[in-house]
Design an enzyme around this catalytic site. Structure first.
Site, short mmCIF file in Angstrom:
data_model
loop_
_atom_site.label_atom_id
_atom_site.label_comp_id
_atom_site.label_asym_id
_atom_site.label_seq_id
_atom_site.Cartn_x
_atom_site.Cartn_y
_atom_site.Cartn_z
N LYS A 68 6.96 -1.15 -34.79
CA LYS A 68 6.39 -0.61 -33.54
C LYS A 68 7.42 -0.47 -32.41
O LYS A 68 7.27 0.39 -31.56
CB LYS A 68 5.23 -1.50 -33.06
CG LYS A 68 3.96 -1.31 -33.88
CD LYS A 68 2.80 -2.10 -33.30
CE LYS A 68 1.54 -1.87 -34.11
NZ LYS A 68 0.38 -2.59 -33.58
N ASP A 104 -3.21 0.97 -28.96
CA ASP A 104 -3.74 -0.40 -29.08
C ASP A 104 -4.32 -0.87 -27.75
O ASP A 104 -5.35 -1.56 -27.71
CB ASP A 104 -2.61 -1.38 -29.47
CG ASP A 104 -2.29 -1.33 -30.95
OD1 ASP A 104 -3.15 -0.89 -31.74
OD2 ASP A 104 -1.17 -1.73 -31.32
P1 NAP Z 1 3.65 -9.94 -33.91
O1 NAP Z 1 4.35 -9.00 -33.01
O2 NAP Z 1 4.33 -10.46 -35.12
O3 NAP Z 1 3.18 -11.20 -33.00
C1 NAP Z 1 2.53 -12.31 -33.55
C2 NAP Z 1 2.24 -13.36 -32.47
O4 NAP Z 1 1.49 -14.41 -33.12
C3 NAP Z 1 3.46 -14.03 -31.85
O5 NAP Z 1 3.21 -14.27 -30.50
C4 NAP Z 1 3.58 -15.34 -32.63
O6 NAP Z 1 4.06 -16.42 -31.86
C5 NAP Z 1 2.13 -15.66 -32.92
N1 NAP Z 1 2.02 -16.48 -34.14
C6 NAP Z 1 2.28 -16.07 -35.41
N2 NAP Z 1 2.08 -17.11 -36.26
C7 NAP Z 1 1.70 -18.17 -35.50
C8 NAP Z 1 1.35 -19.51 -35.80
N3 NAP Z 1 1.37 -19.98 -37.06
N4 NAP Z 1 1.00 -20.33 -34.78
C9 NAP Z 1 0.98 -19.87 -33.52
N5 NAP Z 1 1.30 -18.61 -33.15
C10 NAP Z 1 1.65 -17.76 -34.14
O7 NAP Z 1 2.28 -9.29 -34.45
P2 NAP Z 1 1.37 -8.17 -33.75
O8 NAP Z 1 1.85 -6.81 -34.09
O9 NAP Z 1 1.18 -8.53 -32.31
O10 NAP Z 1 -0.01 -8.36 -34.56
C11 NAP Z 1 -0.73 -9.59 -34.46
C12 NAP Z 1 -2.06 -9.50 -35.22
O11 NAP Z 1 -2.89 -8.52 -34.62
C13 NAP Z 1 -1.92 -9.07 -36.68
O12 NAP Z 1 -2.79 -9.87 -37.45
C14 NAP Z 1 -2.39 -7.63 -36.69
O13 NAP Z 1 -2.96 -7.26 -37.94
C15 NAP Z 1 -3.44 -7.66 -35.59
N6 NAP Z 1 -3.69 -6.34 -34.96
C16 NAP Z 1 -4.97 -5.88 -34.92
C17 NAP Z 1 -5.24 -4.66 -34.32
C18 NAP Z 1 -6.65 -4.13 -34.26
O14 NAP Z 1 -6.82 -2.94 -34.00
N7 NAP Z 1 -7.68 -4.95 -34.46
C19 NAP Z 1 -4.20 -3.91 -33.73
C20 NAP Z 1 -2.88 -4.43 -33.77
C21 NAP Z 1 -2.65 -5.65 -34.39
P3 NAP Z 1 5.65 -16.69 -31.64
O15 NAP Z 1 6.03 -15.84 -30.46
O16 NAP Z 1 5.72 -18.13 -31.38
O17 NAP Z 1 6.34 -16.29 -32.92
#
Ligand code: NAP
Length: 268
Positions: A68, A104
């Site tokens: 992204k 988003d």
């Molecule tokens: P990302 O950029 O990888 O960010 C993930 C975030 O989650 C980071 O802040 C990370 O914290 C935190 N995290 C990950 N594992 C963790 C753990 N074990 N304990 C605590 N915090 C944790 O991912 P993203 O693109 O934002 O996507 C996140 C989620 O949203 C995914 O599951 C994705 O499928 C979903 N999503 C859904 C939609 C929808 O339309 N419904 C749209 C977009 C994304 P740190 O900073 O500490 O690493």
């Protein structure tokens, strides 16, 4: 019928096999009788894949993890919103120009607005990744204030500063006073469905609680919230809204949201 005029859309991600975007967008294209298909591409070599978009004339893309932000240098321009957020989940290829957008943010705001106004509301935003960033910018544009709760302090503080909000460590979630609590971490997503980013004590009756994880629809986070008397919003609403905005950006048509929602729901 697939012929020389068939338009091609798709999603670039890695991994991408779990994505429900192909199912959702193909259902919408079929419903409207458009001569187009949407495919999933597992992309590791992003620069060459983006060359391929221009060479083959792919009409539009969804961009997902981990591309992204990385995709931005390969685009000709960004919408003001994508520029502001610093991440792209949608690419439109028109008249030889590749434009990046971010749906988003609007998708999440529409999903939340089904349950609550946003102006003046105090929001606890769990996570500081790409989705959190898009949602945080949407929230401040709507007049809400944001506290970022994140595992890594540096990333959490960085996002909090960018939206003139505050930062709190994730393990202090139970002390946070807020009207709306949103999980943007992947915690609780299939197959790790027994995980939640916060304890039950973080939820207070009357709060609106949204999870953007949509597999399963009823995450442990949402179960905890419901048990404490909160009003819940599942991740499917945001997923369908962000997809509907993409569909309209590519085709210029109103997306058949109900069909998109029913198709994804039946797959879940
Ligand atoms: P990302 O950029 O990888 O960010 C993930 C975030 O989650 C980071 O802040 C990370 O914290 C935190 N995290 C990950 N594992 C963790 C753990 N074990 N304990 C605590 N915090 C944790 O991912 P993203 O693109 O934002 O996507 C996140 C989620 O949203 C995914 O599951 C994705 O499928 C979903 N999503 C859904 C939609 C929808 O339309 N419904 C749209 C977009 C994304 P740190 O900073 O500490 O690493």
């Amino acid at each position: 019928m697939i012929d020389v005029n068939t338009k091609l859309y798709g999603v670039f991600g890695d991994p991408v096999g779990h994505s429900l975007s192909p199912l959702m967008h193909n259902a919408a294209l079929r419903y409207l009788g458009l001569n187009a298909v949407y495919l999933a591409f597992q992309v590791q070599d992003l620069p060459r894949a983006m060359d391929g978009v221009r060479a083959l004339g792919i009409s539009g893309l969804s961009i997902t993890i981990p591309h992204k932000i990385a995709v931005i240098p390969y685009l000709d321009c960004l919408t003001p919103l994508a520029q502001h957020i610093g991440a792209v989940n949608t690419v439109i290829y028109r008249s030889g120009i590749l434009e990046g957008d971010n749906t988003d943010s609007q998708g999440a705001m529409l999903a939340l607005r089904e349950k609550t106004d946003l102006a003046g509301k105090r929001v606890g935003l769990i996570g500081a990744g790409g989705a959190a960033r898009a949602i945080a910018f949407g929230l401040i544009q709507a007049g809400a204030s944001v506290t970022v709760l994140n595992r890594s302090a540096d990333k959490g503080q960085h996002l909090a500063e960018a939206v003139r909000g505050t930062f709190a460590p994730l393990d202090q979630s139970a002390e946070l006073e807020c009207d709306i609590l949103i999980n943007t971490t992947p915690l609780g997503m299939f197959p790790h469905t027994n995980k939640s980013p916060v304890p039950s004590s973080a939820f207070k009756p009357g709060m609106v609680v949204m999870d953007i994880v949509y597999k399963p629809l009823m995450t442990l986070f949402l179960q905890q919230a419901q048990a404490q008397g909160c009003d819940i919003v599942d991740g499917l609403s945001m997923f369908v809204y962000q997809g509907a905005f993409q569909f309209s950006a590519w085709t210029g048509l109103e997306a058949p949201r109900q069909i998109m929602r029913e198709t994804v729901l039946s797959a879940l």
